[in-house]
Motif scaffolding. Structure first.
Motif, PDB file in Angstrom:
ATOM      1  N   ILE A  51     -10.471  -4.150   3.586  1.00  0.00           N
ATOM      2  CA  ILE A  51     -10.526  -3.356   4.813  1.00  0.00           C
ATOM      3  C   ILE A  51      -9.257  -2.527   4.964  1.00  0.00           C
ATOM      4  N   LEU A  52      -8.102  -3.152   4.734  1.00  0.00           N
ATOM      5  CA  LEU A  52      -6.835  -2.423   4.867  1.00  0.00           C
ATOM      6  C   LEU A  52      -6.769  -1.273   3.874  1.00  0.00           C
ATOM      7  N   GLY A  53      -7.187  -1.518   2.625  1.00  0.00           N
ATOM      8  CA  GLY A  53      -7.147  -0.465   1.616  1.00  0.00           C
ATOM      9  C   GLY A  53      -8.005   0.732   1.971  1.00  0.00           C
ATOM     10  N   PHE A  72       0.836  -1.204   0.000  1.00  0.00           N
ATOM     11  CA  PHE A  72       0.000   0.000   0.000  1.00  0.00           C
ATOM     12  C   PHE A  72       0.867   1.250   0.000  1.00  0.00           C
ATOM     13  N   GLU A  73       1.949   1.215   0.764  1.00  0.00           N
ATOM     14  CA  GLU A  73       2.856   2.368   0.816  1.00  0.00           C
ATOM     15  C   GLU A  73       3.468   2.653  -0.558  1.00  0.00           C
ATOM     16  N   ARG A  74       3.746   1.597  -1.320  1.00  0.00           N
ATOM     17  CA  ARG A  74       4.361   1.781  -2.638  1.00  0.00           C
ATOM     18  C   ARG A  74       3.359   2.211  -3.697  1.00  0.00           C
ATOM     19  N   ALA A  75       2.087   1.866  -3.516  1.00  0.00           N
ATOM     20  CA  ALA A  75       1.077   2.190  -4.523  1.00  0.00           C
ATOM     21  C   ALA A  75       0.843   3.695  -4.584  1.00  0.00           C
ATOM     22  N   LYS A  76       0.672   4.201  -5.783  1.00  0.00           N
ATOM     23  CA  LYS A  76       0.437   5.639  -5.958  1.00  0.00           C
ATOM     24  C   LYS A  76      -0.988   6.021  -5.591  1.00  0.00           C
ATOM     25  N   THR A  77      -1.920   5.106  -5.832  1.00  0.00           N
ATOM     26  CA  THR A  77      -3.326   5.360  -5.515  1.00  0.00           C
ATOM     27  C   THR A  77      -3.941   4.117  -4.880  1.00  0.00           C
ATOM     28  N   ARG A  78      -5.093   4.305  -4.246  1.00  0.00           N
ATOM     29  CA  ARG A  78      -5.805   3.170  -3.675  1.00  0.00           C
ATOM     30  C   ARG A  78      -6.244   2.196  -4.776  1.00  0.00           C
ATOM     31  N   LYS A  79      -6.639   2.745  -5.930  1.00  0.00           N
ATOM     32  CA  LYS A  79      -7.044   1.909  -7.054  1.00  0.00           C
ATOM     33  C   LYS A  79      -5.893   1.004  -7.500  1.00  0.00           C
ATOM     34  N   LEU A 112      -5.931  -3.106  -7.548  1.00  0.00           N
ATOM     35  CA  LEU A 112      -5.683  -3.821  -8.801  1.00  0.00           C
ATOM     36  C   LEU A 112      -4.514  -4.793  -8.661  1.00  0.00           C
ATOM     37  N   LYS A 113      -3.447  -4.355  -7.991  1.00  0.00           N
ATOM     38  CA  LYS A 113      -2.296  -5.241  -7.798  1.00  0.00           C
ATOM     39  C   LYS A 113      -2.671  -6.451  -6.953  1.00  0.00           C
ATOM     40  N   ARG A 114      -3.454  -6.228  -5.913  1.00  0.00           N
ATOM     41  CA  ARG A 114      -3.877  -7.342  -5.059  1.00  0.00           C
ATOM     42  C   ARG A 114      -4.754  -8.317  -5.847  1.00  0.00           C
ATOM     43  N   ALA A 115      -5.709  -7.776  -6.605  1.00  0.00           N
ATOM     44  CA  ALA A 115      -6.602  -8.634  -7.392  1.00  0.00           C
ATOM     45  C   ALA A 115      -5.825  -9.411  -8.446  1.00  0.00           C
ATOM     46  N   PHE A 116      -4.864  -8.746  -9.084  1.00  0.00           N
ATOM     47  CA  PHE A 116      -4.087  -9.393 -10.133  1.00  0.00           C
ATOM     48  C   PHE A 116      -3.182 -10.475  -9.560  1.00  0.00           C
ATOM     49  N   ARG A 117      -2.782 -10.316  -8.319  1.00  0.00           N
ATOM     50  CA  ARG A 117      -1.928 -11.326  -7.675  1.00  0.00           C
ATOM     51  C   ARG A 117      -2.741 -12.553  -7.270  1.00  0.00           C
ATOM     52  N   ILE A 118      -3.987 -12.353  -6.850  1.00  0.00           N
ATOM     53  CA  ILE A 118      -4.771 -13.455  -6.298  1.00  0.00           C
ATOM     54  C   ILE A 118      -5.604 -14.179  -7.350  1.00  0.00           C
ATOM     55  N   TYR A 119      -6.365 -13.428  -8.149  1.00  0.00           N
ATOM     56  CA  TYR A 119      -7.427 -14.050  -8.919  1.00  0.00           C
ATOM     57  C   TYR A 119      -6.999 -14.803 -10.180  1.00  0.00           C
ATOM     58  N   PRO A 120      -6.111 -14.300 -11.025  1.00  0.00           N
ATOM     59  CA  PRO A 120      -5.791 -15.066 -12.240  1.00  0.00           C
ATOM     60  C   PRO A 120      -5.306 -16.489 -11.948  1.00  0.00           C
TER      61      PRO A 120
END
Length: 348
Positions: A161-163, A75-82, A86-94
């Motif tokens: 929740i964290l986001g 989260f600290e590295r991400a520029k935006t909440r979006k 997206l990074k979390r979803a892309f890591r888990i779902y595919p």
């Protein structure tokens, strides 16, 4: 831990594999003890010791604690909440969707006669990562089509929740954190009591919501938030904490808690963070630990379906379980990176 980048020098990659392997061995040893008919007493004792060790250092608790720490960094590295979501979803779902396709294919090959319309609801729930076994597949020897996936949707809940609340967590003082973690510890205890006494639907609902597990995750978040001051302390305190934990666990007393006792729920996340900074800073890329978690139950279903635990020597079944899981994790990861690469090229 002088600079902001110092926290990246850790051994969490090694710990992720250790945690995934702990989960694997917990499930394999448990079903070996349940389903094996002619296993020698000496080997049964070995399986019992493996199961006891896996329960002593539960991989799920370790994974949630590391996740809270490392996802906070994400989260600290991400520029935006979006971007974070997206990074979390892309890591888990595919990779989960690839796993679902492979799992469905295996089920269609092994037990086509069991399938009915309930399989379509299962496919839908897998799209979102919701753990579910269709009624037609409850006859599998393990009773579940993929019994480890309940943690995936729980992680997703905690990521959401964290986001949402992370900007507020940054502003929290130590006493705020104390109140929060105490409240989460209380929720773990309450969930354990309700699940034990109520059972049925209430127990299933508790199993699939974030509340019982949030303590492990948010201890990881807390450790990341206070990393500059606390990581040197945790590093020095790891061995004393481990020694104290083993003494407490050796006592013949019943300690309440959900999934594991509350002492383990509090101490293991702190020990995991400390251990991560005692281990060598080794990077293992690509990371197959998620695939190990996704596929080990599928391999276990294949082994139990063919009754390999009873038809072949115990070490053959164990070898097939470990190698089959690792092979599936490697293939799945390769497919994930292939499709991810194609997707990135199309975006360009």
């Amino acid at each position: 831990m002088g600079t902001s980048e110092e926290y990246q020098k850790n051994g969490f990659d090694l710990l992720r594999y250790a945690a995934a392997f702990s989960v694997m061995m917990l499930h394999y040893s448990s079903y070996t003890m349940i389903l094996s008919k002619n296993l020698p007493e000496k080997i049964m004792d070995v399986m019992s010791r493996i199961r006891h060790t896996a329960l002593l250092f539960p991989g799920v608790v370790m994974l949630f604690a590391m996740s809270g720490f490392l996802v906070s960094a994400s989260f600290e590295r991400a520029k935006t909440r979006k971007e974070f979501f997206l990074k979390r979803a892309f890591r888990i779902y595919p990779e989960l969707w690839i796993c679902t396709i492979i799992n469905l294919t295996i089920v269609c090959i092994l037990v086509p006669g069991l399938l009915d319309r309930s399989i379509f609801l299962w496919i839908l729930t897998q799209f979102f990562g919701i753990a579910n076994t269709p009624a037609c597949l409850e006859a599998l020897p393990t009773g579940s089509v993929n019994g480890a996936l309940w943690t995936v949707f729980t992680e997703v809940q905690l990521y959401i929740i964290l986001g949402v609340i992370y900007p507020f967590l940054r502003k929290m003082k130590n006493w705020h954190w104390t109140l929060l973690l105490c409240a989460l510890a209380a929720s773990n205890l309450v969930c354990g009591s309700v699940a034990r006494d109520a059972g049925g639907i209430a127990a299933k609902l508790i199993e699939r919501i974030f509340l019982p597990y949030a303590l492990w995750f948010f201890i990881g978040v807390f450790c990341f938030q206070r990393r500059q001051k606390m990581l040197p302390v945790f590093k020095k305190a790891f061995l004393p904490l481990l020694f104290a934990y083993l003494i407490i666990e050796s006592l013949d007393i019943r300690i309440p808690g959900y999934y594991t006792n509350i002492v383990a729920s509090v101490m293991i996340p702190f020990m995991v963070v400390g251990c991560g900074y005692c281990l060598p800073s080794i990077r293992l890329k690509p990371d197959f630990s998620y695939g190990m978690f996704l596929y080990h139950w599928i391999v276990l279903n294949v082994i139990t379906h063919f009754d390999i635990m009873n038809k072949l020597p115990w070490y053959v079944g164990l070898f097939l379980f470990i190698t089959g899981t690792m092979l599936a994790a490697v293939v799945s990861s390769a497919l994930y990176f292939y499709f991810a690469g194609m997707w990135r090229k199309r975006r360009r």
